[in-house]
Motif scaffolding. Sequence first.
Motif, PDB file in Angstrom:
ATOM      1  N   LEU A   1      72.777  -9.673 -34.902  1.00 33.61           N
ATOM      2  CA  LEU A   1      72.299  -8.582 -35.743  1.00 33.61           C
ATOM      3  C   LEU A   1      71.017  -7.910 -35.265  1.00 33.61           C
ATOM      4  O   LEU A   1      70.792  -6.740 -35.568  1.00 33.61           O
ATOM      5  CB  LEU A   1      72.053  -9.095 -37.172  1.00 33.61           C
ATOM      6  CG  LEU A   1      73.271  -9.635 -37.906  1.00 33.61           C
ATOM      7  CD1 LEU A   1      72.853 -10.224 -39.239  1.00 33.61           C
ATOM      8  CD2 LEU A   1      74.312  -8.552 -38.094  1.00 33.61           C
TER       9      LEU A   1
ATOM     10  N   GLU B   1      66.376  -3.580 -52.027  1.00 36.15           N
ATOM     11  CA  GLU B   1      66.972  -2.631 -51.087  1.00 36.15           C
ATOM     12  C   GLU B   1      66.516  -2.855 -49.643  1.00 36.15           C
ATOM     13  O   GLU B   1      66.740  -2.005 -48.798  1.00 36.15           O
ATOM     14  CB  GLU B   1      66.623  -1.195 -51.499  1.00 36.15           C
ATOM     15  CG  GLU B   1      67.153  -0.792 -52.864  1.00 36.15           C
ATOM     16  CD  GLU B   1      68.673  -0.728 -52.914  1.00 36.15           C
ATOM     17  OE1 GLU B   1      69.281  -0.326 -51.904  1.00 36.15           O
ATOM     18  OE2 GLU B   1      69.241  -1.095 -53.961  1.00 36.15           O
TER      19      GLU B   1
ATOM     20  N   ILE C   1      71.419  -3.215 -42.677  1.00 36.11           N
ATOM     21  CA  ILE C   1      72.404  -4.287 -42.743  1.00 36.11           C
ATOM     22  C   ILE C   1      72.946  -4.318 -44.172  1.00 36.11           C
ATOM     23  O   ILE C   1      72.177  -4.479 -45.119  1.00 36.11           O
ATOM     24  CB  ILE C   1      71.792  -5.661 -42.382  1.00 36.11           C
ATOM     25  CG1 ILE C   1      71.295  -5.676 -40.945  1.00 36.11           C
ATOM     26  CG2 ILE C   1      72.812  -6.782 -42.613  1.00 36.11           C
ATOM     27  CD1 ILE C   1      70.572  -6.957 -40.549  1.00 36.11           C
ATOM     28  N   ARG C   2      74.260  -4.114 -44.294  1.00 35.39           N
ATOM     29  CA  ARG C   2      74.950  -4.153 -45.598  1.00 35.39           C
ATOM     30  C   ARG C   2      74.251  -3.275 -46.632  1.00 35.39           C
ATOM     31  O   ARG C   2      74.034  -3.671 -47.769  1.00 35.39           O
ATOM     32  CB  ARG C   2      75.099  -5.570 -46.084  1.00 35.39           C
ATOM     33  CG  ARG C   2      75.858  -6.408 -45.047  1.00 35.39           C
ATOM     34  CD  ARG C   2      76.517  -7.639 -45.538  1.00 35.39           C
ATOM     35  NE  ARG C   2      77.349  -7.567 -46.702  1.00 35.39           N
ATOM     36  CZ  ARG C   2      78.662  -7.295 -46.702  1.00 35.39           C
ATOM     37  NH1 ARG C   2      79.266  -7.002 -45.577  1.00 35.39           N
ATOM     38  NH2 ARG C   2      79.345  -7.303 -47.811  1.00 35.39           N
ATOM     39  N   GLY C   3      73.861  -2.065 -46.203  1.00 36.74           N
ATOM     40  CA  GLY C   3      73.265  -1.089 -47.105  1.00 36.74           C
ATOM     41  C   GLY C   3      71.795  -1.302 -47.419  1.00 36.74           C
ATOM     42  O   GLY C   3      71.225  -0.580 -48.219  1.00 36.74           O
ATOM     43  N   LYS C   4      71.192  -2.282 -46.790  1.00 32.52           N
ATOM     44  CA  LYS C   4      69.763  -2.547 -47.017  1.00 32.52           C
ATOM     45  C   LYS C   4      68.963  -2.095 -45.801  1.00 32.52           C
ATOM     46  O   LYS C   4      69.379  -2.321 -44.667  1.00 32.52           O
ATOM     47  CB  LYS C   4      69.517  -4.029 -47.271  1.00 32.52           C
ATOM     48  CG  LYS C   4      70.142  -4.546 -48.556  1.00 32.52           C
ATOM     49  CD  LYS C   4      69.805  -6.010 -48.757  1.00 32.52           C
ATOM     50  CE  LYS C   4      70.505  -6.599 -49.951  1.00 32.52           C
ATOM     51  NZ  LYS C   4      69.907  -6.228 -51.210  1.00 32.52           N
TER      52      LYS C   4
END
Length: 126
Positions: free
Chosen positions: A22, A41, A78-81
């Motif tokens: 990642l 967030e 990452i995953r909307g954050k």
Amino acid sequence: MIELCIKNFMPSDSLLSIAKLLLPEILTTYFDLSKYDVKEEEIHFYFKEINNTSEEFKGQKLHSKGFFPEATVQDFPIRGKNVYLHIIRRRWIEQSTNKVVTRDWNLVAKGTRITSEFATFLKEIS
């Protein structure tokens, strides 16, 4: 509801394997991941440069002499954050000249506070 998770840890092999997938390779190779923080967030990763000098300084007598102030850069979400990398770079003193020596990291894209990889990605999609 505000989600807050702060972890101080010694990274396990599996966590380090996931981090390598990642995060920028330069961070997982030359820095220790000392903690992470998950907020509503945002995800924050905290790195400290390891005490290994690079090949460019091979043969010089260097002594670790503390750290520079923390730098914060934004990376891929990452995953909307939103992801923020908090990086503490090390400095060394060359013993014969007393000059400060550091690695030349090209981690941050010029004129931005985001990683070079993320800046390239944004340029490609625009």
